[in-house]
Design a protein around this motif. Structure first.
Motif, PDB file in Angstrom:
ATOM      1  N   GLN A  78       0.824  -1.205   0.000  1.00  0.00           N
ATOM      2  CA  GLN A  78       0.000   0.000   0.000  1.00  0.00           C
ATOM      3  C   GLN A  78       0.863   1.262   0.000  1.00  0.00           C
ATOM      4  O   GLN A  78       0.562   2.232  -0.705  1.00  0.00           O
ATOM      5  N   VAL A  79       1.926   1.255   0.785  1.00  0.00           N
ATOM      6  CA  VAL A  79       2.847   2.399   0.782  1.00  0.00           C
ATOM      7  C   VAL A  79       3.451   2.565  -0.605  1.00  0.00           C
ATOM      8  O   VAL A  79       3.481   3.669  -1.161  1.00  0.00           O
ATOM      9  N   HIS A  82       0.922   3.941  -3.039  1.00  0.00           N
ATOM     10  CA  HIS A  82       0.566   5.332  -2.770  1.00  0.00           C
ATOM     11  C   HIS A  82       1.653   6.287  -3.242  1.00  0.00           C
ATOM     12  O   HIS A  82       1.362   7.381  -3.734  1.00  0.00           O
ATOM     13  N   VAL A  83       2.901   5.868  -3.103  1.00  0.00           N
ATOM     14  CA  VAL A  83       4.034   6.743  -3.427  1.00  0.00           C
ATOM     15  C   VAL A  83       4.406   6.674  -4.902  1.00  0.00           C
ATOM     16  O   VAL A  83       4.846   7.681  -5.478  1.00  0.00           O
ATOM     17  N   ALA A 103       4.374  12.196   0.073  1.00  0.00           N
ATOM     18  CA  ALA A 103       3.290  11.222  -0.062  1.00  0.00           C
ATOM     19  C   ALA A 103       3.321  10.212   1.081  1.00  0.00           C
ATOM     20  O   ALA A 103       2.262   9.781   1.567  1.00  0.00           O
ATOM     21  N   PHE A 104       4.510   9.814   1.507  1.00  0.00           N
ATOM     22  CA  PHE A 104       4.627   8.852   2.597  1.00  0.00           C
ATOM     23  C   PHE A 104       4.067   9.423   3.893  1.00  0.00           C
ATOM     24  O   PHE A 104       3.315   8.740   4.609  1.00  0.00           O
ATOM     25  N   GLU A 106       1.861  11.763   4.206  1.00  0.00           N
ATOM     26  CA  GLU A 106       0.402  11.822   4.034  1.00  0.00           C
ATOM     27  C   GLU A 106      -0.220  10.449   4.295  1.00  0.00           C
ATOM     28  O   GLU A 106      -1.266  10.353   4.948  1.00  0.00           O
ATOM     29  N   PHE A 107       0.413   9.409   3.794  1.00  0.00           N
ATOM     30  CA  PHE A 107      -0.096   8.046   4.013  1.00  0.00           C
ATOM     31  C   PHE A 107      -0.077   7.698   5.492  1.00  0.00           C
ATOM     32  O   PHE A 107      -1.059   7.168   6.022  1.00  0.00           O
ATOM     33  N   HIS A 111      -2.804   6.289   8.262  1.00  0.00           N
ATOM     34  CA  HIS A 111      -2.626   4.878   8.619  1.00  0.00           C
ATOM     35  C   HIS A 111      -1.567   4.763   9.722  1.00  0.00           C
ATOM     36  O   HIS A 111      -0.557   4.080   9.569  1.00  0.00           O
TER      37      HIS A 111
END
Length: 203
Positions: A78-79, A82-83, A103-104, A106-107, A111
């Motif tokens: 998922q990481v 997303h990135v 982005a990380f 933000e993830f 989570h």
């Protein structure tokens, strides 16, 4: 080559309904493990959260341990997913690392349980813990080597730089994604981009 995190205990579904059920179990496990920890979490608690019958659990996973291994892989994926889009759209590699860190973070803010789950993996399933970080570092090193060929970054010690970048990202995610949010992801990533471009000396 990245290390494979595939769990041999996970039974892959072949239908859309099966994939949705397995996804529901993984999402429920993320909440259950994230809130209660591996040892206090229960299969019955996970199936209640997922809204599925207890028997459905064993259709896709042989045990709580097998589910945990699959969850570590799933969260790592998922990481990555997303990135990945911001990396490919960046104009150069340093800009890509900046965008990736943003982005990380933000993830992570959405989570936060990822840190508890990954940290517990060191003791619950050490191979999954090591594979998570090795695979992440391998992806960064691969990007750095490709960027070095393009003349965007220096070409020596890609593996060392990859682990250093990953280490920064992990602890920045912990500090500014889990523990506090007083800085925006853009501010954090911008500060790190300056560090990567100019170094601590500022020359």
């Amino acid at each position: 080559m990245p290390v494979s995190l595939a769990s041999p205990d996970a039974k892959q579904p072949r239908t859309d309904r099966g994939r949705k059920t397995r996804r529901a179990i993984l999402d429920a496990a993320r909440s259950e493990f994230g809130e209660r920890g591996f040892h206090d979490a229960s299969i019955s608690g996970i199936t209640r959260r997922a809204g599925v019958a207890l028997g459905s659990f064993y259709t896709y996973f042989d045990s709580k341990d097998a589910l945990f291994r699959a969850l570590v892989r799933d969260m790592s994926d998922q990481v990555r997913d997303h990135v990945a889009p911001v990396l490919v759209s960046a104009p150069d590699q340093l800009a890509a690392e900046q965008a990736g860190l943003r982005a990380f973070i933000e993830f992570v803010r959405g989570h936060k349980e990822i840190y508890r789950i990954i940290d517990e993996a060191e003791f619950v399933d050490p191979q999954s813990f090591r594979d998570h970080y090795q695979t992440t570092a391998d992806r960064i090193a691969h990007r750095l080597r490709a960027a070095a060929v393009r003349g965007e970054v220096r070409g020596d010690h890609a593996d060392v730089y990859a682990w250093a970048i990953m280490g920064m990202n992990v602890f920045l995610g912990l500090r500014y994604g889990v523990w506090g949010d007083e800085l925006t992801p853009e501010e954090i990533a911008g500060a790190v981009a300056t560090l990567l471009r100019a170094g601590l000396s500022g020359d």
